[in-house]
Structure formats: structure tokens, C-alpha cells
Motif scaffolding. Structure first.
Motif, PDB file in Angstrom:
ATOM      1  N   LYS A 182    -118.303 -20.613  40.662  1.00 43.28           N
ATOM      2  CA  LYS A 182    -118.873 -20.630  42.007  1.00 43.28           C
ATOM      3  C   LYS A 182    -118.434 -21.877  42.750  1.00 43.28           C
ATOM      4  N   ASN A 183    -118.023 -21.717  43.999  1.00 44.77           N
ATOM      5  CA  ASN A 183    -117.540 -22.817  44.806  1.00 44.77           C
ATOM      6  C   ASN A 183    -118.722 -23.635  45.307  1.00 44.77           C
ATOM      7  N   THR A 184    -118.928 -24.802  44.720  1.00 43.48           N
ATOM      8  CA  THR A 184    -120.073 -25.626  45.092  1.00 43.48           C
ATOM      9  C   THR A 184    -119.853 -26.330  46.413  1.00 43.48           C
ATOM     10  N   HIS A 214    -115.981 -30.922  40.207  1.00 40.02           N
ATOM     11  CA  HIS A 214    -115.125 -29.898  40.814  1.00 40.02           C
ATOM     12  C   HIS A 214    -114.587 -30.361  42.169  1.00 40.02           C
ATOM     13  N   PHE A 215    -115.240 -31.341  42.760  1.00 48.46           N
ATOM     14  CA  PHE A 215    -114.835 -31.774  44.083  1.00 48.46           C
ATOM     15  C   PHE A 215    -113.520 -32.548  44.038  1.00 48.46           C
ATOM     16  N   ASN A 216    -112.767 -32.460  45.102  1.00 48.61           N
ATOM     17  CA  ASN A 216    -111.491 -33.180  45.220  1.00 48.61           C
ATOM     18  C   ASN A 216    -111.782 -34.563  45.796  1.00 48.61           C
ATOM     19  N   GLY A 260    -114.035 -32.980  50.195  1.00 48.35           N
ATOM     20  CA  GLY A 260    -114.207 -32.639  48.787  1.00 48.35           C
ATOM     21  C   GLY A 260    -113.590 -31.327  48.400  1.00 48.35           C
ATOM     22  N   GLU A 261    -112.771 -30.751  49.269  1.00 50.07           N
ATOM     23  CA  GLU A 261    -112.153 -29.459  48.997  1.00 50.07           C
ATOM     24  C   GLU A 261    -110.675 -29.656  48.693  1.00 50.07           C
ATOM     25  N   GLU A 262    -110.084 -28.634  48.077  1.00 53.07           N
ATOM     26  CA  GLU A 262    -108.666 -28.705  47.742  1.00 53.07           C
ATOM     27  C   GLU A 262    -107.818 -28.605  49.015  1.00 53.07           C
ATOM     28  N   VAL A 268    -113.148 -50.200  40.552  1.00 56.03           N
ATOM     29  CA  VAL A 268    -112.577 -48.951  40.046  1.00 56.03           C
ATOM     30  C   VAL A 268    -111.407 -49.288  39.142  1.00 56.03           C
ATOM     31  N   ALA A 269    -111.492 -48.871  37.902  1.00 58.06           N
ATOM     32  CA  ALA A 269    -110.447 -49.206  36.942  1.00 58.06           C
ATOM     33  C   ALA A 269    -109.208 -48.356  37.151  1.00 58.06           C
ATOM     34  N   LYS A 270    -109.408 -47.083  37.429  1.00 59.92           N
ATOM     35  CA  LYS A 270    -108.272 -46.188  37.628  1.00 59.92           C
ATOM     36  C   LYS A 270    -108.788 -44.919  38.282  1.00 59.92           C
ATOM     37  N   LYS A 271    -107.869 -44.181  38.874  1.00 59.78           N
ATOM     38  CA  LYS A 271    -108.233 -42.909  39.469  1.00 59.78           C
ATOM     39  C   LYS A 271    -107.450 -41.825  38.757  1.00 59.78           C
ATOM     40  N   ALA A 272    -108.128 -40.800  38.336  1.00 55.02           N
ATOM     41  CA  ALA A 272    -107.466 -39.707  37.630  1.00 55.02           C
ATOM     42  C   ALA A 272    -107.924 -38.392  38.217  1.00 55.02           C
ATOM     43  N   LYS A 273    -106.999 -37.473  38.356  1.00 56.25           N
ATOM     44  CA  LYS A 273    -107.339 -36.143  38.864  1.00 56.25           C
ATOM     45  C   LYS A 273    -106.925 -35.129  37.819  1.00 56.25           C
TER      46      LYS A 273
END
Length: 228
Positions: free
Chosen positions: A20-22, A218-220, A226-228, A4-9
Motif C-alpha cells: 500500500k502506498n503510504t 518506503h519514502f524517498n 517523499g515520493e519516487e 549524518v554519517a552517510k546516506k543510503a538508498k
């Protein structure tokens, strides 16, 4: 699994609040994971887009109702989640670094590209050698989508575009053959039906990439649910 090179949010509340909330399994529309759904949708969208490009609307009269036509017309330039320009700061360092890949340098694959692939909107860094220009591969399993893109970008000599009709659950490329693989929303669409389908797509992305894998979702990614 590649490092993994980097993590971005990246969170855009205005874009997601009416979506729609998947993550809610009781509120899923599994048609988003079906090839037949996207083939039909892109057949209409591509037809409308080509007719508008050709300055004629005769061929779309009676093809769909006014409300659906308005939706499809607006989809001509629609970017799912984020545009290529908005993702440029995240992708630019990766694009610059893959020029030194020992195998298949400057090759990028986008999974589930849709009508407006990210790769057709990015600003590309200069290549180290003219003999290894960027090879931009965009994959989708909806044939009308791929046919439309081939027609649209048939005269783009400054960039090497390849549009592939294929299922992301079985990518027709060799293992470790692409230094950078990108997907934007494809996993979200697949997971509306079966988690196993999304897992298969992710495994295929990990299989074909030799360095970087970018997922826009859309997932966290910071929580197990995976939710906020």
C-alpha cells in the motif's frame, strides 16, 4: 540533531510494488498507528508462535479463522522491508564505530521492533573490552510482542538483550544516551494517522541518540514530497 554519517538508498521493487502506498493520503489505514491494533495482532501472532515452538497447536484452535491464522503463522519469521542480514552492510560500520563512544559504548536502540527485531539477527563486531559488551535495546508498545521476545531470548547469554514496553513518542531514556538508534517501518506506520505522531517519534529518536540515527522507510528521502 546528531550528524549524518552517510546516506543510503535501498530500493527493492519486488517488495514495494504490491505494498500500500503510504504517501497517498487518500489510501491510508490509520489502524497501523494504533497501539490497540498491534497489541491485538501480536497477541494472536505471539500465541501461535509460542504454541508452535512448544510443539502444540491446541491453544490456538478456534482463536482465529484459517485465513487469518495462515497470515499470522507466516509472520513468525517475517522481516518488514529488509532483514537484518540485508541491512548488515549498512549497519556494520556504525556498529564498529560506536565501541569508542565515550558514553554508553556499544549501546543500540531499535524503535518499534515488532516480533523480529533487527538487533537479534545482526552479526556484531568484536568489542574492544569484554567489560563493555553490546547492549541491545528493542522497544515496542505492544505488550504481547515484548512478552514473547523476553520469553524467546531469555537464555541468550552471549548477547545482552533488553526488551522495553514503551511508546516511541515518549522514549524512557535519557537524552544523548544511545550512540546508535534504528527504526524500520515505524515512522511509516505512525504517519498513516497523523504526521505529528511521526514527527514526535523522529524527535525522540534524535533526542536519545548521541551519534547515529538510521531510518528505513518506503519514502524517498531525496524528494521533498517523499515520493519516487
Amino acid at each position: 540533531m546528531p550528524p549524518v554519517a552517510k546516506k543510503a538508498k535501498i530500493v527493492d521493487k519486488d517488495r514495494t510494488k504490491n505494498t500500500k502506498n503510504t504517501n497517498n493520503t487518500n489510501d491510508k489505514d490509520d489502524s497501523y498507528s494504533k497501539e490497540s491494533y498491534w497489541t491485538k495482532r501480536y497477541a494472536v501472532t505471539g500465541n501461535i508462535t509460542d504454541c508452535i515452538t512448544d510443539c502444540s497447536t491446541d491453544c490456538i484452535k478456534g482463536s482465529t479463522d484459517n485465513e487469518e491464522m495462515s497470515v499470522m503463522i507466516s509472520e513468525r519469521d517475517h522481516d518488514w522491508y529488509f532483514s537484518g542480514e540485508e541491512l548488515q552492510p549498512l549497519l556494520s560500520p556504525l556498529l564498529s564505530s560506536i565501541s569508542s563512544s565515550p558514553l554508553h559504548p556499544n549501546t543500540v536502540l531499535e524503535i518499534g521492533c515488532g516480533m523480529k527485531p533487527i538487533l537479534t539477527t545482526l552479526s556484531l563486531p568484536p568489542v574492544e573490552s569484554p567489560s563493555t559488551p553490546f547492549n541491545l535495546l528493542s522497544l515496542d508498545y505492544a505488550q504481547p510482542c515484548i512478552s514473547h521476545l523476553k520469553k524467546k531470548f531469555s537464555s541468550s547469554p552471549q548477547k545482552t538483550y533488553t526488551f522495553i514496553k514503551a511508546d516511541a513518542r515518549s522514549v524512557p531514556l535519557s537524552s544523548s544516551s544511545v550512540p546508535l538508534v534504528i527504526e524500520k517501518g515505524t515512522l511509516d506506520a505512525m504517519i498513516t494517522s497523523e504526521v505529528d505522531d511521526a514527527v514526535r517519534v523522529l524527535k525522540e529518536m534524535a533526542r536519545v541518540t548521541s551519534r547515529y540515527l538510521v531510518v528505513v522507510t518506503h519514502f524517498n528521502v531525496e524528494t521533498e514530497e517523499g515520493e519516487e
